[in-house]
Scaffold this motif. Structure first.
Motif, PDB file in Angstrom:
ATOM      1  N   GLY A  40       0.795  -1.224   0.000  1.00 16.99           N
ATOM      2  CA  GLY A  40       0.000   0.000   0.000  1.00 16.99           C
ATOM      3  C   GLY A  40       0.826   1.272   0.000  1.00 16.99           C
ATOM      4  N   ALA A  41       2.153   1.165  -0.191  1.00 18.73           N
ATOM      5  CA  ALA A  41       3.007   2.356  -0.151  1.00 18.73           C
ATOM      6  C   ALA A  41       2.801   3.228  -1.389  1.00 18.73           C
ATOM      7  N   GLY A  42       2.306   2.636  -2.459  1.00 19.02           N
ATOM      8  CA  GLY A  42       2.102   3.402  -3.693  1.00 19.02           C
ATOM      9  C   GLY A  42       3.044   3.005  -4.809  1.00 19.02           C
ATOM     10  N   LYS A  43       3.707   1.862  -4.660  1.00 21.44           N
ATOM     11  CA  LYS A  43       4.699   1.449  -5.665  1.00 21.44           C
ATOM     12  C   LYS A  43       4.048   1.197  -7.022  1.00 21.44           C
ATOM     13  N   THR A  44       2.967   0.401  -7.017  1.00 17.92           N
ATOM     14  CA  THR A  44       2.303   0.102  -8.288  1.00 17.92           C
ATOM     15  C   THR A  44       1.737   1.386  -8.897  1.00 17.92           C
ATOM     16  N   THR A  45       1.188   2.244  -8.061  1.00 10.91           N
ATOM     17  CA  THR A  45       0.654   3.516  -8.546  1.00 10.91           C
ATOM     18  C   THR A  45       1.751   4.325  -9.235  1.00 10.91           C
ATOM     19  N   LEU A  46       2.922   4.368  -8.628  1.00  7.50           N
ATOM     20  CA  LEU A  46       4.043   5.098  -9.230  1.00  7.50           C
ATOM     21  C   LEU A  46       4.416   4.486 -10.581  1.00  7.50           C
TER      22      LEU A  46
END
Ligand SMILES: Nc1ncnc2c1ncn2[C@@H]1O[C@H](COP(=O)(O)OP(=O)(O)OP(=O)(O)O)[C@@H](O)[C@H]1O
Ligand SMILES: [Mg+2]
Lengths: 244, 251
Positions: A40-46
């Motif tokens: 949920g850190a945002g890696k895929t989003t990045l």
């Protein structure tokens, strides 16, 4: 010139979840960089911003000097090779060969030149013999390798992999590492597998809470137990960082 | 995720028929079916000739007759339907083996059976000699709507994935003690079906992202050079042409 430049990138999903809060990073040509961070850190989003699948709410992404914008999408998607976490999402054509040909064919290659590019990409991941098989008849590790070939065939400037070692058995994991090391491209690798990051990437970034929380040599970051604990990262039981 | 049963239709080989470009075979089968359907049912000789023509194709393709017949079981519902028509049919009746049958009903049953059998046999020959993927490429080549061809292509690719997902969900249900015994369990199955639909839909979204990432703009790139020569077209269209000749001769 840098392969990748991300400046003050912020993004909220349509439902209001703010996933990225101003990410800054740059990756030089030829570097292999690990992107670490808790669930949920945002890696895929990045990662989805790097070839314009998601468009920045705020900030900029630049690939090899080309800013990611609506009018540059075609060029950017040629330069950024994205390997998704589940190979079944990536391999959608009836045969391995068709799948690897999909990207270069969209870019306009045909005939003998297309065949050469496809066979070269398959040979680089050791999958040439299976070219005419349907993807769903391959093992998971083989499908992951073909997924890598599908983006290699586009001769990308930067290869971005989302959790490449997940679900691989130890031998397949090692073989994939050998393939990645043999490639002469910039690599950004999202992973929860810290030893894998150490083995393959000289540099690592920690993304936590939607910002870059640490950036430095992988060995140095992984040796910092406090830093890891602050960002819910853990080395596997019994793993000690080997001496250089 | 075992071998897909949908590949069993294809019988690999290297005959003249196998080597014909798929678009030629598709068009030939379609035209043949049109001629068959347009033949009045009373022309028994014409139907016999059509059957002979197909037998000739099967021999040229080296498709064993036994295999051809086994693949034709999908026709069984038509056969059952056809059997009832003469029994319940109206009009003039004749007696066959002590059974009173309707004469118009017999003709109607014959009409359905003969035409369906010829059509199914031709399609079975097409799928036996052409890979599923090639059939789709042929359809694309014949400029069938690109969206339909793409949907069929994805069905071909993802059938196993979805069947695998269904199996995993069933295993998950049963390992937690669920057994579908009677109608009261239907809601559980309905919810599973809903979850399967959502999973498949979300996979569709992810696949679409993967396609966009590789430069997809709404059209599948046509990569295979499937150009057919005049000779190949001639060879394939010989089947409907001969059928048409039979149709004309039995006028
Ligand atoms: N489609 C979506 N709609 C709304 N919120 C989302 C969506 N996808 C992800 N999020 C949220 O955005 C945040 C970042 O998610 P992201 O998938 O980028 O994490 P991640 O670092 O890749 O995690 P993981 O390690 O579990 O893969 C999470 O809080 C997640 O719940
Ligand atoms: Mg993720």
């Amino acid at each position: 010139m840098n392969s990748l430049e991300v400046r003050r990138l912020a993004y909220a999903y349509p439902d209001g979840t703010q996933a990225l809060f101003g990410v800054d990073l740059s990756i030089r040509r030829g570097e292999r960089v690990a992107l670490l961070g808790p669930n949920g850190a945002g890696k895929t989003t990045l990662v989805l911003h790097l070839n314009g699948i998601l468009t920045a709410g705020h900030g900029t992404v630049t690939v090899a000097g080309t800013p990611v914008r609506k009018d540059t999408l075609k060029e950017v998607r040629q330069r950024v090779g994205l390997v998704f976490q589940d190979p079944d999402d990536q391999l959608f054509m009836p045969t391995v060969r068709d799948d690897v040909a999909f990207g270069p064919a969209n870019a306009g290659l045909r005939g003998a030149e297309l065949d050469r590019v496809v066979e070269d990409a398959l040979a680089r991941v050791g999958m040439l013999e299976l070219a005419d098989r349907p993807p769903h008849h391959l093992s998971f590790g083989q499908r992951r390798r073909v997924a890598v070939a599908t983006v290699l065939a586009m001769a990308p400037e930067i290869l971005v992999l989302d959790e490449p070692s997940s679900n691989l058995d130890p031998a397949a994991r090692r073989e994939l590492a050998e393939i990645l090391r043999s490639l002469d491209v910039t690599v950004l690798m999202v992973t929860h597998d810290l030893p894998y990051a150490l083995e393959l990437c000289e540099r690592a970034l920690i993304l936590s809470g939607g910002v870059i929380a640490a950036d430095g040599p992988t060995r140095k970051l992984l040796a910092d137990a406090d830093l890891l604990a602050r960002h819910r990262l853990e080395l596997p039981y019994g793993f000690a960082i080997p001496d250089a | 995720m075992g071998a897909g049963h949908h590949h069993q239709l294809h019988l690999p080989g290297d005959s003249v028929v196998h080597r014909l470009p798929p678009q030629c075979k598709l068009l030939a089968v379609f035209a043949f079916a049109l001629v068959v359907v347009a033949t009045p049912r009373e022309r028994l000789w014409a139907f016999a000739c059509y059957a002979l023509l197909l037998a000739g194709v099967a021999a040229a393709a080296r498709v064993p007759p036994g295999r051809l017949l086994r693949r034709m079981v999908i026709e069984v519902p038509f056969v059952l339907f056809a059997v009832f028509i003469p029994i319940v049919g109206l009009g003039e009746r004749i007696s066959v083996l002590g059974l009173s049958l309707s004469l118009p009903g017999l003709w109607a049953a014959w009409n359905i059976l003969a035409k369906a059998t010829l059509g199914v046999a031709a399609s079975v020959l097409l799928t036996a000699t052409t890979e599923p993927r090639a059939i789709l490429l042929g359809a694309q080549r014949l400029r069938l709507p690109s969206l339909l061809v793409q949907i069929a292509m994805f069905m071909l690719r993802y059938l196993d994935v979805i069947v695998g997902e269904m199996r995993r969900m069933r295993v998950a249900r049963e390992s937690r003690g669920f057994e579908a015994r009677d109608l009261r369990h239907a809601p559980v199955l309905a919810r599973s079906a809903g979850a399967l639909f959502i999973r498949s839909y979300e996979r569709g979204e992810r696949v679409h992202l993967a396609m966009l990432s590789r430069g997809y703009t709404g059209r599948m790139p046509v990569v295979d050079d499937l150009a057919a020569s005049a000779r190949q077209w001639g060879l394939a269209l010989a089947l409907p042409a001969l059928a048409l000749a039979v149709w004309g001769l039995t006028w």
